[in-house]
Design an enzyme around this catalytic site. Sequence first.
Site, mmCIF file in Angstrom:
data_model
loop_
_atom_site.group_PDB
_atom_site.id
_atom_site.type_symbol
_atom_site.label_atom_id
_atom_site.label_comp_id
_atom_site.label_asym_id
_atom_site.label_seq_id
_atom_site.Cartn_x
_atom_site.Cartn_y
_atom_site.Cartn_z
ATOM 1 N N ASP A 21 5.524 5.112 15.715
ATOM 2 C CA ASP A 21 6.817 4.852 15.082
ATOM 3 C C ASP A 21 7.978 5.713 15.566
ATOM 4 O O ASP A 21 9.116 5.548 15.103
ATOM 5 C CB ASP A 21 6.681 4.989 13.557
ATOM 6 N N HIS A 76 -1.859 6.618 20.804
ATOM 7 C CA HIS A 76 -1.982 5.176 20.571
ATOM 8 C C HIS A 76 -0.739 4.412 21.032
ATOM 9 O O HIS A 76 -0.518 3.285 20.606
ATOM 10 C CB HIS A 76 -2.284 4.904 19.091
ATOM 11 N N ASN A 92 -4.350 16.123 3.852
ATOM 12 C CA ASN A 92 -4.563 14.693 3.574
ATOM 13 C C ASN A 92 -4.938 14.500 2.107
ATOM 14 O O ASN A 92 -5.722 15.255 1.559
ATOM 15 C CB ASN A 92 -5.696 14.150 4.459
HETATM 16 P P1 NAD Z 1 -5.167 5.831 8.001
HETATM 17 O O1 NAD Z 1 -4.366 4.740 7.361
HETATM 18 O O2 NAD Z 1 -6.567 5.545 8.381
HETATM 19 O O3 NAD Z 1 -5.192 7.116 7.030
HETATM 20 C C1 NAD Z 1 -4.014 7.666 6.485
HETATM 21 C C2 NAD Z 1 -4.426 8.800 5.553
HETATM 22 O O4 NAD Z 1 -3.255 9.449 5.101
HETATM 23 C C3 NAD Z 1 -5.177 8.313 4.310
HETATM 24 O O5 NAD Z 1 -6.392 9.043 4.174
HETATM 25 C C4 NAD Z 1 -4.215 8.610 3.150
HETATM 26 O O6 NAD Z 1 -4.876 9.035 1.987
HETATM 27 C C5 NAD Z 1 -3.364 9.732 3.716
HETATM 28 N N1 NAD Z 1 -1.996 9.759 3.186
HETATM 29 C C6 NAD Z 1 -1.105 8.745 3.170
HETATM 30 N N2 NAD Z 1 0.085 9.168 2.699
HETATM 31 C C7 NAD Z 1 -0.079 10.476 2.364
HETATM 32 C C8 NAD Z 1 0.784 11.460 1.820
HETATM 33 N N3 NAD Z 1 2.069 11.195 1.542
HETATM 34 N N4 NAD Z 1 0.302 12.699 1.584
HETATM 35 C C9 NAD Z 1 -1.002 13.008 1.876
HETATM 36 N N5 NAD Z 1 -1.868 12.107 2.409
HETATM 37 C C10 NAD Z 1 -1.395 10.858 2.662
HETATM 38 O O7 NAD Z 1 -4.301 6.355 9.235
HETATM 39 P P2 NAD Z 1 -4.780 6.916 10.652
HETATM 40 O O8 NAD Z 1 -5.919 7.867 10.488
HETATM 41 O O9 NAD Z 1 -3.537 7.358 11.334
HETATM 42 O O10 NAD Z 1 -5.371 5.633 11.401
HETATM 43 C C11 NAD Z 1 -4.679 4.392 11.434
HETATM 44 C C12 NAD Z 1 -4.294 3.878 12.818
HETATM 45 O O11 NAD Z 1 -3.207 2.961 12.701
HETATM 46 C C13 NAD Z 1 -3.749 4.956 13.721
HETATM 47 O O12 NAD Z 1 -3.926 4.578 15.038
HETATM 48 C C14 NAD Z 1 -2.269 4.929 13.372
HETATM 49 O O13 NAD Z 1 -1.446 5.379 14.369
HETATM 50 C C15 NAD Z 1 -1.989 3.442 13.207
HETATM 51 N N6 NAD Z 1 -0.872 3.269 12.236
HETATM 52 C C16 NAD Z 1 0.319 3.854 12.559
HETATM 53 C C17 NAD Z 1 1.371 3.764 11.688
HETATM 54 C C18 NAD Z 1 2.656 4.465 12.074
HETATM 55 O O14 NAD Z 1 2.961 4.587 13.270
HETATM 56 N N7 NAD Z 1 3.438 4.952 11.112
HETATM 57 C C19 NAD Z 1 1.250 3.065 10.471
HETATM 58 C C20 NAD Z 1 -0.008 2.444 10.183
HETATM 59 C C21 NAD Z 1 -1.061 2.577 11.087
#
Ligand code: NAD
Length: 254
Positions: free
Chosen positions: A109, A126, A225
């Site tokens: 992002d 990624h 997290n």
């Molecule tokens: P994930 O969705 O698997 O896990 C996100 C984790 O963050 C969860 O365990 C959740 O409990 C925690 N979390 C969310 N908001 C929080 C907060 N405010 N405070 C504390 N904890 C919080 O994400 P991942 O491990 O990054 O894997 C998902 C894949 O999809 C990755 O490749 C990721 O880059 C991609 N993705 C990217 C975006 C982005 O660029 N913003 C958005 C969605 C998915």
Amino acid sequence: MKTETDEIAAVAEWLEQAGQVTALTGAGISTESGIPDFRGPNGLWTKDPAAQGRATIQHYMASREARVDAWRMRSEHPSRTVDPNAGHAALAELERKGRLHTLITQNIDSLHQRAGSSAGKIIEIHGTLRDVVCMSCGERGPMEAALERVGAGEDDPPCTACGGVLKSATISFGQPLVPEILERAQTAASACDVLLAIGTSLSVFPAAYLPQRALQAGARLVIVNAEPTRYDGRSHAVLRGPISRTLASLVALV
Ligand code: NAD
């Protein structure tokens, strides 16, 4: 029992003493900006488990309908309109304080860059939504130009160089990571004294092997997290509070 404030103070000390600090961020750092994650309580896949199957490269390449859908989602993607939050700002501040060597992000992002982290410090394992890439000839170009074509009526714009299928320059499920980029991330994980794993469920591999590398090389692992991860039991500290607040408190102490 240690309070969260004690834990944060201890982690701040580790950051000050460390020769090298690496951060690994995931979708959770951007939820407070308004971009949903995949696996958190309000995650895209938590709400719609079938969406994971639709996110594969095989599905994208095989189905025109999937691509049309993907272009529509890219045009509406929240990263185009939202702002970085205090969590992104705290990591940029940690870099300014000379305490962050490398920022590995799984995010696509660009919010770390927009918050002020240096492009040279960031490893986007990624990929990124800033660019598009042709799946046939590898030609790259800016996302904005492709989205202009979508806006003008091309619902699945082909590569202008060879007519091949265009896709965002992100790594889809089923697609290999770029070897040199993965290698840089692995080196940063192995070389650090503290690895901060922030807002990631640590369930997407090979990114999820990075904490293992850091631990094997003797680093301290700090998990920031809200929900448990596979590494909690082997980590040196787990901070469960909201990421923006936790990182802001932590970096203020460094
Ligand atoms: P994930 O969705 O698997 O896990 C996100 C984790 O963050 C969860 O365990 C959740 O409990 C925690 N979390 C969310 N908001 C929080 C907060 N405010 N405070 C504390 N904890 C919080 O994400 P991942 O491990 O990054 O894997 C998902 C894949 O999809 C990755 O490749 C990721 O880059 C991609 N993705 C990217 C975006 C982005 O660029 N913003 C958005 C969605 C998915």
